[in-house]
Design an enzyme around this catalytic site. Sequence first.
Site, mmCIF file in Angstrom:
data_model
loop_
_atom_site.group_PDB
_atom_site.id
_atom_site.type_symbol
_atom_site.label_atom_id
_atom_site.label_comp_id
_atom_site.label_asym_id
_atom_site.label_seq_id
_atom_site.Cartn_x
_atom_site.Cartn_y
_atom_site.Cartn_z
ATOM 1 C CE LYS A 208 -33.706 -120.039 5.650
ATOM 2 N NZ LYS A 208 -33.430 -118.635 6.611
ATOM 3 C CD GLU A 214 -40.752 -114.478 -7.030
ATOM 4 O OE1 GLU A 214 -40.798 -113.259 -6.703
ATOM 5 O OE2 GLU A 214 -40.911 -115.511 -6.082
ATOM 6 N N GLY A 270 -31.342 -115.924 3.704
ATOM 7 C CA GLY A 270 -31.111 -116.163 2.177
ATOM 8 C C GLY A 270 -29.847 -115.344 1.689
ATOM 9 N NE ARG A 271 -30.804 -109.545 4.712
ATOM 10 C CZ ARG A 271 -31.770 -110.014 5.060
ATOM 11 N NH1 ARG A 271 -32.450 -111.104 4.369
ATOM 12 N NH2 ARG A 271 -32.084 -109.844 6.316
ATOM 13 C CD GLU A 356 -33.669 -109.588 1.367
ATOM 14 O OE1 GLU A 356 -34.611 -109.300 0.232
ATOM 15 O OE2 GLU A 356 -33.503 -110.613 1.703
ATOM 16 C CG HIS A 387 -16.581 -92.961 -20.278
ATOM 17 N ND1 HIS A 387 -16.095 -92.027 -21.269
ATOM 18 C CD2 HIS A 387 -15.759 -93.510 -20.044
ATOM 19 C CE1 HIS A 387 -14.783 -91.998 -21.353
ATOM 20 N NE2 HIS A 387 -14.359 -93.070 -20.218
ATOM 21 C CE LYS A 519 -40.836 -114.250 -0.831
ATOM 22 N NZ LYS A 519 -40.012 -115.013 -0.096
#
Length: 554
Positions: A208, A214, A270-271, A356, A387, A519
């Site tokens: 964005k 990262e 962003g999400r 978030e 399982h 960050k």
Amino acid sequence: MKSLNPTVTKSWKNLKKHYLSIKNKHLKELFKSDPNRFKKFSLNFEDIILFDYSKNRLTSKTISYLINLAEEFDLKNSIISMFQGKKINFTENKPVLHTALRSSNKTNMLNNKKDILLKIKYVLQKIKLFSNAVIHKKWRGYTGKYITDVVNIGIGGSDLGPFMVTEALKPYKNHLKIHFISNLDGTHVIEILKKIDMSRTIFLISSKTFTTQETITNATTVKNLFLNQPKVLKSDMDKHFFGISMNEQEVLKFGIIQENFFPIWDWVGGRYSVWSAVGLSISLSIGYKNFSLFLKGARSMDQHFLHAPLEKNIPVLLGLISIWYNNFFNTETEAIFVYDQYMHKFSTYLQQTNMESNGKNIDRNKNIVSWQTGSIIWGEPGTNGQHSFYQLLHQGTKLIPSDFIIPINTHNKINDHHIKLLSHFFAQTQSLAFGKSIEEIFKESNFKKEILKDQSSLNNDINIYKLCKGNQPTNSFLLNKITPYTLGILIALYEHKVFTQGVIMNIFSFDQWGVELGKYTANNILVELKKNNLTTKYDSSTNALINFYKLNRK
């Protein structure tokens, strides 16, 4: 949005009293007392999704009180405010308009006197043209060969959304191989690059701000490796590198030309960005026509959320039920189990959407909350979980509300696989709800009824360990099939569930200051890590960890 302390509302007080009367009721009792329970507590959406919430520890009175709670918070008008583009992201002074990305509204939607629908239409057209060019082998790399691979470089919403969707819609994919790089760990970059031929690969750098550490670190590494190849010129980047961002200047500074810039906007979190140019990798994977159907499915759920009455509104009910468990049963966690291997990243994707957004402890009145806000979201696909951790659901000490999702029709009809999968799906929700009593266990073991009267015999019998108390709540979603359209519906449904919870929990769902703190702190520590001298700058633990690293690095 109304800013209320939910715990002092009339509805909350009613729910608190009501909880005391229902907390010990078993689902067996609730079903036995009401033969029409399923009919009362289920909804059908467009004849392609059945939502069954009858296996929850609630009654009509519970739903009535929950709806009253939503009304006390004026949820309907909050929904309208979001769709109208009002600045409900108060702490960042922004509207929340991810729904506009899939809108078909012909009228102007104004944001700061600019027609955002025209901007959206422009970007969608650019996605369409570019996708078609790459898919139909008209877009060529610097050697003149057509493109075979796409690498999406992003993190968070710029990775989780497109990664989940491209996996979920693999039955619709074309010849292009789609890869994702997100982790700052250099291993992620190296392992992906081993799989590709750079001369036949395009790189989508999605951030964005185009400053996310990262993403830009990974992108810079890839760019440098690309430019270090024999006979590669800097201008060859124009055929291989594309920027998806709201920060055009940073994209250009990186070396990406303006024609390869796909804009996104600050009014899309962003999400919630999978519907925007962040979804370019989806369009490349399944084609623009299917990407359009994906948007159309979300648009259909938007209309349902906007117009359906609260008591028949699936996202609203889902959000209210979550509040019921999280705040009155103190469950703290919710599981999402999708019985479809293609959907294996769905629970992970929803972790971000929910945690978030609603992982907040300060309310809209700037007070520390005294109630539970966001739940812990987790899950695993299909019978795998049966399982591993289902044992805890059936016989553990935790109450874990769960959503179960399955397509009625599979993309892969192999022998009797899918009907067996369906049998496990139905069996789990039934078993979690009703369990297995001592009487049922002994009946299966051919014991005489008399033994039940003898407590000492009962206590000494090994069969006691087979007891499953049941009363574990579940929601069930039966989908006709996992398609671009139904997946769009499902994602939008959970987005609106999160919105519903945020409104009623009196928090701001669309910022993420906790993420920003991490960050900021990492950037400061990075400066320290580059120094050789030992540090005393931080607390004793952090100092010791940093210094241990400095003494042992090679």
